[in-house]
Design a protein around this motif. Structure first.
Motif, mmCIF file in Angstrom:
data_model
loop_
_atom_site.group_PDB
_atom_site.id
_atom_site.type_symbol
_atom_site.label_atom_id
_atom_site.label_comp_id
_atom_site.label_asym_id
_atom_site.label_seq_id
_atom_site.Cartn_x
_atom_site.Cartn_y
_atom_site.Cartn_z
ATOM 1 N N ASP A 111 28.614 91.433 28.999
ATOM 2 C CA ASP A 111 28.793 90.515 30.122
ATOM 3 C C ASP A 111 28.361 89.131 29.666
ATOM 4 O O ASP A 111 27.677 88.987 28.636
ATOM 5 C CB ASP A 111 27.957 90.953 31.330
ATOM 6 N N ASP A 118 20.426 85.413 37.722
ATOM 7 C CA ASP A 118 20.096 86.307 38.836
ATOM 8 C C ASP A 118 19.411 87.522 38.216
ATOM 9 O O ASP A 118 20.065 88.427 37.706
ATOM 10 C CB ASP A 118 21.376 86.715 39.572
ATOM 11 N N GLU A 120 17.703 90.177 39.284
ATOM 12 C CA GLU A 120 17.937 91.524 39.792
ATOM 13 C C GLU A 120 19.289 92.051 39.330
ATOM 14 O O GLU A 120 19.413 93.214 38.919
ATOM 15 C CB GLU A 120 17.843 91.540 41.320
ATOM 16 N N HIS A 121 20.299 91.214 39.404
ATOM 17 C CA HIS A 121 21.630 91.614 38.942
ATOM 18 C C HIS A 121 21.612 91.878 37.439
ATOM 19 O O HIS A 121 22.224 92.847 36.962
ATOM 20 C CB HIS A 121 22.649 90.523 39.272
ATOM 21 N N THR A 124 20.005 95.175 36.671
ATOM 22 C CA THR A 124 20.921 96.266 37.025
ATOM 23 C C THR A 124 21.942 96.482 35.910
ATOM 24 O O THR A 124 22.243 97.622 35.534
ATOM 25 C CB THR A 124 21.645 95.949 38.343
ATOM 26 N N ASP A 125 22.467 95.385 35.366
ATOM 27 C CA ASP A 125 23.430 95.481 34.263
ATOM 28 C C ASP A 125 22.789 96.068 33.012
ATOM 29 O O ASP A 125 23.408 96.861 32.296
ATOM 30 C CB ASP A 125 24.005 94.091 33.938
#
Length: 211
Positions: A111, A118, A120-121, A124-125
């Motif tokens: 990515d 961000d 938190e995002h 998660t990734d």
């Protein structure tokens, strides 16, 4: 290059994230973020330090800026992907760089993350990438090309055995292809299973066939 380690999560304690960014503040901030999740971290502010680190240990995740001073992070991305270890590489963008981001994704970046991050995002990734233990490339010549996280731990012969097992060969058939006895194939298979943390042959196939 910093190699301080902070543990919290037992599931992450053996995972190393290597951060590569010419901004020391970014490296420090991300190191703290990942350490609080229990990961091991190390960082480099220039390409030479990063490449030296790769010689010592292949990280589980690489976080790499698209720009490293006068250098392009894309060239380092190519180096990592060419190693065939399956290590996910997340690219950081200091500002919108659409063309470079598209190129990075084509090369194989997991990515491209724009600053401000961000967190938190991003976490998660990272977690999702680490759950993908095995990646299967496209079928080539009727045989699967297998890319496994931690693949570098396997010997050349163990890699050959894993490839044949993935393609459905029995111990006898694999032994015939490799010119070794079925018993020797069985020994190599057991070592592969141990290194990939597979409990049995069915579990090994699940690891190889899922992503």
């Amino acid at each position: 290059m910093s190699e301080d380690i902070y543990y919290r999560s037992s599931s992450n304690r053996d995972r190393l994230i290597h951060i590569v960014d010419s901004d020391p503040a970014t490296c420090e901030a991300l190191s703290v973020l990942f350490r609080l999740e229990g990961f091991q971290t190390t960082f480099s502010v220039e390409a030479a330090h990063f490449l030296l680190g790769l010689e010592r240990r292949i990280p589980d995740i690489v976080v790499l800026n698209l720009r490293l001073g006068e250098d392009s992070g894309l060239s380092l991305l190519r180096r990592v992907k060419a190693m065939g270890t399956g290590t996910p590489v997340f690219m950081l963008a200091d500002y919108p760089q659409l063309e470079a981001a598209v190129t990075a994704m084509k090369i194989g970046a997991a990515d491209v993350i724009a600053k401000p991050i961000d967190t938190e995002h991003f976490l998660t990734d990272i977690r999702a990438a680490l759950r993908q233990d095995v990646h299967l490339n496209a079928m080539q010549g009727g045989r699967r090309s297998v890319e496994v996280r931690g693949f570098a731990q396997l010997t050349p012969r163990e890699r050959e055995v894993l490839q044949l097992i993935t393609n459905g060969q029995s111990n006898k058939e694999a032994g015939r292809v490799l010119g070794i006895s079925p018993r020797t194939v069985e020994v190599h298979r057991a070592r592969v299973m141990e290194k990939l943390c597979a409990r049995n042959t069915a579990d090994l196939m699940r690891i190889v066939l899922t992503s």
